[in-house]
Design an enzyme around this catalytic site. Structure first.
Site, short mmCIF file in Angstrom:
data_model
loop_
_atom_site.label_atom_id
_atom_site.label_comp_id
_atom_site.label_asym_id
_atom_site.label_seq_id
_atom_site.Cartn_x
_atom_site.Cartn_y
_atom_site.Cartn_z
N HIS A 19 42.69 42.36 24.27
CA HIS A 19 43.23 41.93 22.86
C HIS A 19 42.58 42.83 21.67
CE1 HIS A 19 44.25 37.68 24.56
NE2 HIS A 19 45.17 38.56 24.51
N HIS A 42 54.02 38.56 30.94
CA HIS A 42 53.42 37.52 31.59
C HIS A 42 52.73 36.89 30.52
CE1 HIS A 42 54.13 40.17 34.98
NE2 HIS A 42 54.16 39.15 35.59
N SER A 102 48.12 36.69 23.90
CA SER A 102 48.78 38.00 23.42
C SER A 102 50.36 37.65 22.79
CB SER A 102 49.20 38.64 24.66
OG SER A 102 47.89 39.26 25.51
N GLU A 122 57.71 34.12 31.01
CA GLU A 122 56.64 33.34 31.81
C GLU A 122 57.31 32.43 32.89
OE1 GLU A 122 53.74 32.06 33.51
OE2 GLU A 122 53.33 33.33 31.74
N ASP A 150 61.11 36.17 35.69
CA ASP A 150 60.36 37.20 36.20
C ASP A 150 60.28 38.18 35.24
OD1 ASP A 150 59.05 39.50 37.55
OD2 ASP A 150 59.97 38.71 39.69
N GLY A 151 59.00 38.55 34.42
CA GLY A 151 58.89 39.64 33.60
C GLY A 151 59.07 41.09 34.19
N ASP A 176 50.68 42.10 32.17
CA ASP A 176 49.24 41.60 32.51
C ASP A 176 49.48 40.49 33.63
OD1 ASP A 176 50.34 39.98 30.52
OD2 ASP A 176 48.24 39.47 29.82
#
Length: 295
Positions: A19, A42, A102, A122, A150-151, A176
């Site tokens: 971050h 994610h 995030s 997500e 699914d990202g 991530d």
């Protein structure tokens, strides 16, 4: 597949690195007027209670944000102060009970006048439900979208980004995954390769754990090779807090951030901040930090 919950790890040393880097990157990108599409592949739950059952069970924030907050003279380091101000903005009364993930960090920095947009993905059913509820409280309207998908795959439809009102295309992507399954490492490589084909000038941010696994050590090496072949600038930052002494040493002790098309201001900011962070969070042998770049 759905066993990982970031609530156990919120505010740990990896979040500090992630971050701190994310905020410094976004603040630079926002110096230019045209709107930006931000993507978190994610996203997790978005907000985490450090006094909740999950975080208290792991206690990882004690070696991360809470330990950093107990360190003096951090205000002299701009990137660190921006990060600490961000966390403080979600808390009151002088205590730190809430840690922003995030998605909420990105949302807090959005410029509505520039029509920035935030796309969140997500897959975990519980975290998706929590994320949806947390985002709904913001009344952000169409500025923020939350999708259970699914990202990695969903990102394809977002690149290249749509033309902004000023006629420009800009995007910044955070990738991530949990890396609980080793296939995630390969999917990150494939995702970055595909994304650069679709939109070569985007800023792509990859977080990964540094663990004794070949895939983890291969990931930054393969990303460097890719960037070199495509003549893309890159930045690689790592933070290790060292091995715990006199107790359980099975948890994560190091992580890395790899950026493609990073801001030119990021390296000096991290070179200034990470020595302070590493010293503040050090817990035993093996403590280190590094920032390298190329392209």
């Amino acid at each position: 597949m759905f066993s990982y919950r970031h609530a156990f790890h919120a505010g740990n040393h990896a979040d500090v690195l992630k971050h701190l880097t994310l905020i410094a990157t976004l603040k630079h990108l926002m110096h230019k007027d045209p709107g930006i599409q931000f993507v978190d592949t994610h996203a997790g739950a978005g907000l985490y209670r450090l006094d909740g059952d999950y975080a208290e069970k792991s206690g990882e924030a004690a070696d991360g944000i809470l330990k950093l907050l107990a360190t003096k003279d951090l205000a002299k380091i701009p990137a660190l102060q921006d990060y600490l101000d961000m966390v403080a903005g979600f808390n009151s009364g002088g205590s730190t009970r809430i840690y922003p993930g995030s998605p909420f960090i990105m949302h807090r920095l959005l410029r509505y006048e520039a029509r920035d947009r935030l796309k969140l993905f997500e897959m975990h059913p519980t975290d998706h439900k929590s994320l949806t509820g947390n985002i709904e409280q913001l009344n952000a309207g169409r500025t923020v979208s939350v999708t259970r998908a699914d990202g990695f795959e969903s990102l394809k439809a977002l690149l290249p980004p749509p033309v902004s009102t000023s006629g420009s295309r800009r995007t910044c992507v955070l990738i991530d995954p949990s890396y609980e399954i080793k296939n995630d490492y390969y999917r990150v490589i494939d995702c970055i390769q595909d994304s650069l084909k679709r939109f070569a000038t985007g800023t792509y941010i990859v977080w990964y754990p540094i663990i004794p696994r070949p895939e983890a050590h291969d990931l930054p090496r393969k990303l460097k090779t890719m960037c070199t072949q495509l003549k893309k600038p890159w930045l690689h930052a790592t933070l290790a807090i060292g091995r715990a002494t006199g107790g359980d040493d099975t948890g994560l002790s190091a992580s890395g951030m790899f950026l493609i098309n990073p801001p030119y201001t990021l390296k000096p900011l991290l070179n200034e901040a990470l020595p302070i962070v590493a010293k503040a969070l050090a817990r035993g042998p093996g403590q280190s930090w590094a920032v390298e770049s190329g392209g």
